[in-house]
Motif scaffolding. Structure first.
Motif, PDB file in Angstrom:
ATOM      1  N   GLU A   1     -12.638   7.617   3.934  1.00 31.84           N
ATOM      2  CA  GLU A   1     -11.828   6.467   4.316  1.00 31.84           C
ATOM      3  C   GLU A   1     -11.125   5.956   3.074  1.00 31.84           C
ATOM      4  O   GLU A   1     -11.661   6.017   1.976  1.00 31.84           O
ATOM      5  CB  GLU A   1     -12.715   5.371   4.896  1.00 31.84           C
ATOM      6  N   ILE A   2      -9.920   5.442   3.256  1.00 34.73           N
ATOM      7  CA  ILE A   2      -9.173   4.889   2.133  1.00 34.73           C
ATOM      8  C   ILE A   2      -9.885   3.637   1.642  1.00 34.73           C
ATOM      9  O   ILE A   2     -10.223   2.748   2.419  1.00 34.73           O
ATOM     10  CB  ILE A   2      -7.727   4.556   2.537  1.00 34.73           C
ATOM     11  N   ILE A   3     -10.131   3.593   0.323  1.00 32.44           N
ATOM     12  CA  ILE A   3     -10.770   2.407  -0.249  1.00 32.44           C
ATOM     13  C   ILE A   3      -9.797   1.601  -1.105  1.00 32.44           C
ATOM     14  O   ILE A   3     -10.021   0.419  -1.323  1.00 32.44           O
ATOM     15  CB  ILE A   3     -12.037   2.751  -1.058  1.00 32.44           C
ATOM     16  N   SER A   4      -8.719   2.240  -1.587  1.00 35.12           N
ATOM     17  CA  SER A   4      -7.707   1.481  -2.315  1.00 35.12           C
ATOM     18  C   SER A   4      -6.405   2.266  -2.368  1.00 35.12           C
ATOM     19  O   SER A   4      -6.386   3.482  -2.258  1.00 35.12           O
ATOM     20  CB  SER A   4      -8.172   1.142  -3.736  1.00 35.12           C
ATOM     21  N   GLU A   5      -5.332   1.507  -2.545  1.00 36.75           N
ATOM     22  CA  GLU A   5      -4.007   2.089  -2.690  1.00 36.75           C
ATOM     23  C   GLU A   5      -3.278   1.274  -3.738  1.00 36.75           C
ATOM     24  O   GLU A   5      -3.183   0.057  -3.643  1.00 36.75           O
ATOM     25  CB  GLU A   5      -3.263   2.040  -1.357  1.00 36.75           C
ATOM     26  N   ASN A   6      -2.803   1.962  -4.784  1.00 39.76           N
ATOM     27  CA  ASN A   6      -2.139   1.269  -5.875  1.00 39.76           C
ATOM     28  C   ASN A   6      -1.027   2.164  -6.411  1.00 39.76           C
ATOM     29  O   ASN A   6      -1.292   3.249  -6.910  1.00 39.76           O
ATOM     30  CB  ASN A   6      -3.147   0.926  -6.977  1.00 39.76           C
ATOM     31  N   ASN A   7       0.210   1.699  -6.319  1.00 43.51           N
ATOM     32  CA  ASN A   7       1.375   2.454  -6.804  1.00 43.51           C
ATOM     33  C   ASN A   7       1.424   3.873  -6.248  1.00 43.51           C
ATOM     34  O   ASN A   7       1.757   4.812  -6.962  1.00 43.51           O
ATOM     35  CB  ASN A   7       1.399   2.477  -8.336  1.00 43.51           C
ATOM     36  N   GLY A   8       1.085   4.032  -4.986  1.00 37.28           N
ATOM     37  CA  GLY A   8       1.144   5.331  -4.342  1.00 37.28           C
ATOM     38  C   GLY A   8      -0.084   6.199  -4.528  1.00 37.28           C
ATOM     39  O   GLY A   8      -0.200   7.250  -3.926  1.00 37.28           O
ATOM     40  N   VAL A   9      -1.010   5.784  -5.399  1.00 37.35           N
ATOM     41  CA  VAL A   9      -2.258   6.525  -5.599  1.00 37.35           C
ATOM     42  C   VAL A   9      -3.257   6.031  -4.568  1.00 37.35           C
ATOM     43  O   VAL A   9      -3.566   4.848  -4.497  1.00 37.35           O
ATOM     44  CB  VAL A   9      -2.834   6.323  -7.019  1.00 37.35           C
ATOM     45  N   ILE A  10      -3.745   6.974  -3.754  1.00 37.39           N
ATOM     46  CA  ILE A  10      -4.704   6.639  -2.708  1.00 37.39           C
ATOM     47  C   ILE A  10      -6.084   7.081  -3.165  1.00 37.39           C
ATOM     48  O   ILE A  10      -6.267   8.231  -3.557  1.00 37.39           O
ATOM     49  CB  ILE A  10      -4.366   7.369  -1.376  1.00 37.39           C
ATOM     50  N   LYS A  11      -7.048   6.176  -3.111  1.00 41.79           N
ATOM     51  CA  LYS A  11      -8.437   6.535  -3.408  1.00 41.79           C
ATOM     52  C   LYS A  11      -9.217   6.475  -2.112  1.00 41.79           C
ATOM     53  O   LYS A  11      -9.128   5.511  -1.364  1.00 41.79           O
ATOM     54  CB  LYS A  11      -9.042   5.605  -4.448  1.00 41.79           C
TER      55      LYS A  11
END
Length: 137
Positions: free
Chosen positions: A26-36
């Motif tokens: 599951e996506i835990i963070s999104e920052n400047n197009g970087v998906i964690k």
């Protein structure tokens, strides 16, 4: 596709030496197009020192370069997919899990498909990571 290079950066780290059950990321963070995505091994960031000390790079027997997705090539999109995985008793990557990607979903399928055919020396171990970089050369 001529001129496209895929660089493989090994950033392996052994987090634990017990089996990890595969989970849906599951996506835990999104920052400047970087998906964690959620890590089943509990780690996202590995220091350079950990990577050098715990590398499974020396165990690598064979690789297969991922296919550059046609849509990404047409649009000149570059990026990467970071995977975590275990190594089976016969040297196959198991429990392959995407933990980071840039841009989101563009290279994930190609990275997982290719990486699943890689082979390591037969020595079971858990919770390593690798980053597959997709660059146009």
């Amino acid at each position: 596709m001529k001129g496209y290079k895929i660089f493989i950066t090994v950033i392996s780290a052994t987090a634990i030496l017990v089996g990890c059950a595969s989970t849906q990321s599951e996506i835990i963070s999104e920052n400047n197009g970087v998906i964690k995505y959620e890590s089943r091994c509990g780690k996202h960031e590995y220091t350079k020192e950990q990577n050098l000390a715990d590398s499974v790079h020396d165990m690598l027997l064979s690789t297969k370069a991922p296919k550059y997705p046609i849509k990404a090539a047409r649009n000149r999109i570059q990026g990467y997919t970071k995977l975590e995985f275990d190594i089976s008793h016969d040297g196959k990557p198991l429990n392959i899990n995407v933990i980071e990607a840039y841009p989101s979903e563009v290279f994930n399928s190609a990275a997982v498909e290719s990486f699943s055919s890689w082979r390591y020396k037969p020595k079971p171990s858990s919770c390593h990571s690798i980053q597959l970089d997709f660059n146009m050369g």
